[in-house]
Scaffold this motif. Structure first.
Motif: not given
Length: 522
Positions: A157-173, A244-249
């Motif tokens: 999966g590629v998330s161009t927005f980074g992650t959120d509570v719904v995207i987290d579920e896809l890999v149980d983050n 792959l998350l479009n974000q960086h700390y």
């Protein structure tokens, strides 16, 4: 679009990433209608093609010229009045949280159906084609996740927005709501009690709306277009090998990530900027103390803004001692100031790389903010909808930008914000500090994306990276069953003891009462 040669791309990545020994067949599905999402992955997909993999790309943005190892399936925009949709979305996004979620739903459906109804895509599903890997955009496109089972291939999966509570579920983050803000909120990672309460509300609304509205609708698409599927959609959603998350700390904030959730913000930016067109170069150089670049992104059109807003913007620009490049979607702008250069399109990344461009006026889209950080440029943010408010707030909190209210700013507000950032060196200095942190990584973001993609191919889905939570139900994942047992037994024991004590006291009272009656009778 990548502007360095594919040979150079291949060599750059090969220096770090071991090559997958075989050519893989990869299906890449990016259904959204906005070009910025696809721009985020173009270099990534082209680099995979340059490394010998056969790419079948499903999107609304085919390559302008044929590319080796690259096949396009072109989507037709399901929403013909896209500009009108965006304008109405801006108004709806300014209202309640529920209206925001409804707007997202409309956009999601538009993307899913544009893929599922596409005849060439349907022919692909009905054919005997085989793929080694599926790469898919993961913003509530649940019905399309069935492609993994259909082609018996692992999914990235590629998330161009980074992650959120719904995207987290896809890999149980797990993103703790106490210090990981909702992308659609306005609070940062350090929140007081009321902000944490508001953040909890935002997370809960997003989760409930997804499970009660979006997923049931995607379930119907899944059943209609994948009639032979043997897995439940709930299982398909938890079968991702990699995100792959479009974000960086350095730009966002530190937060927990499981091993198969990888930050790759900046993978769409070329390592070496290209030369910009001569007329743009001349206009920038004609401004002795530097120039400004202004863009509201690919979805919001400056040319569609109300006349009074355009007038405020022009008045502000006319009062500045610098030249301004303005992404404006028409060839003519009545009353355009002499120090303004308009064009339907600018090579944004290359413009921001120019040393004489001193400021970026932006809507605060994720890609624009990443490019500003990449090149160390301060911003004046004018967020319009969705995650842009929080993106701009990040820049303000980190000290490399200022924010304006897009709905009610005046020419004086815009002029003063621009001059404040231009005249105070602390904004540029802070932008460069953040940029240095952004670049200080063991592997460039595109290299990381390629490495982990081929890692999944080498290790047949890389199950060793996945946490075991995918095999647990909701109660088990949150330890509710053990918590009930842990607290339930002592509670039952306490209830039992209270009951015994009550019965004992009751017996004692009855005995005493009986003794008293006996004494009276004597």
């Amino acid at each position: 679009m990548s502007r360095i040669t594919f040979v150079t791309l291949t060599l750059a990545v090969a220096a770090i990433a071991p090559r997958f020994t075989e050519s893989a067949k990869i299906l890449a599905v990016f259904p959204f209608t906005g070009p910025s999402q696809y721009m985020c992955v173009q270099s990534y997909l082209k680099t995979l093609a340059a490394r010998g993999h056969e790419i079948t790309s499903v999107s609304a943005f085919p390559q302008k010229s044929p590319l080796k190892n690259f096949r396009d399936i072109t989507l037709i925009n399901e929403y013909q009045d896209h500009d009108e949709f965006i304008i109405s979305a801006i108004e709806e996004m300014s209202e309640s949280k529920l209206n925001q979620l409804r707007t997202v739903r409309d956009y999601v459906i538009m993307g899913s159906l544009s893929v599922l109804k596409n005849e060439e895509f349907q022919q692909l599903l009905r054919s005997d084609a085989q793929f080694d890997l599926i790469i898919i955009e993961v913003v509530c496109q649940d019905s399309l996740y069935g492609l993994g089972e259909h082609f018996r291939a692992p999914i990235i999966g590629v998330s161009t927005f980074g992650t959120d509570v719904v995207i987290d579920e896809l890999v149980d983050n797990i993103s703790p709501v106490a210090y990981v803000p909702s992308p659609t909120g306005k609070h940062l990672d350090r929140m007081n009690f009321w902000q944490r309460l508001e953040n909890l509300y935002a997370y809960t609304m997003e989760l409930l709306y997804n499970h009660l509205v979006i997923i049931p609708e995607q379930q119907r698409y899944y059943e209609t277009y994948f009639p032979n599927a043997t897995l439940r959609l709930t299982d398909v959603r938890r079968d991702f090998s990699l995100l792959l998350l479009n974000q960086h700390y350095s730009l966002n904030w530190p937060s927990p990530l499981v091993p198969n959730a990888i930050e790759v913000a900046g993978m769409h930016i070329d390592h070496k900027p290209s030369k910009i067109p001569d007329d743009m170069e001349a206009f920038i150089n004609a401004s002795p103390i530097g120039a400004i670049y202004f863009s509201l992104g690919s979805n919001v059109k400056s040319a569609s803004l109300p006349k009074h807003k355009l007038q405020h913007i022009m008045n502000a620009f006319a009062s500045l001692p610098v030249n301004v490049l303005w992404k404006f979607e028409k060839t003519d702008l009545v009353g355009k100031p002499r120090n303004v250069f308009i064009n339907k399109w600018f090579p944004q990344s290359d413009i921001l790389a120019h040393p004489k461009v001193k400021l970026f006026i932006t809507h605060g889209g994720m890609h624009s903010l990443i490019e500003a950080v990449h090149y160390g440029k301060p911003i004046v943010g004018m967020p319009v909808f969705y995650d842009q408010y929080l993106n701009v707030e990040k820049a303000v909190s980190k000290g490399f930008g200022l924010a304006l209210n897009f709905r009610n700013f005046t020419s004086a507000d815009l002029r003063d914000a621009i001059l404040k950032v231009l005249e105070n060196p602390k904004y540029t200095e802070r932008a460069q500090e953040i940029s240095a942190s952004f670049h200080d990584r063991p592997m460039k973001p595109l290299d990381a994306a390629i490495y982990w993609t081929e890692y999944v191919l080498r290790h047949k889905g890389a199950p060793q990276m996945r946490v075991a939570a995918r095999h647990l139900n909701f109660l088990q994942r949150h330890s509710m069953d053990t918590i009930v047992l842990l607290f339930g037994i002592p509670l039952l024991l306490i209830i039992y003891l209270i009951h015994r004590i009550y019965n004992l006291l009751l017996a004692m009272l009855r005995a005493k009462d009986s003794a008293n009656k006996q004494q009276k009778n004597e």
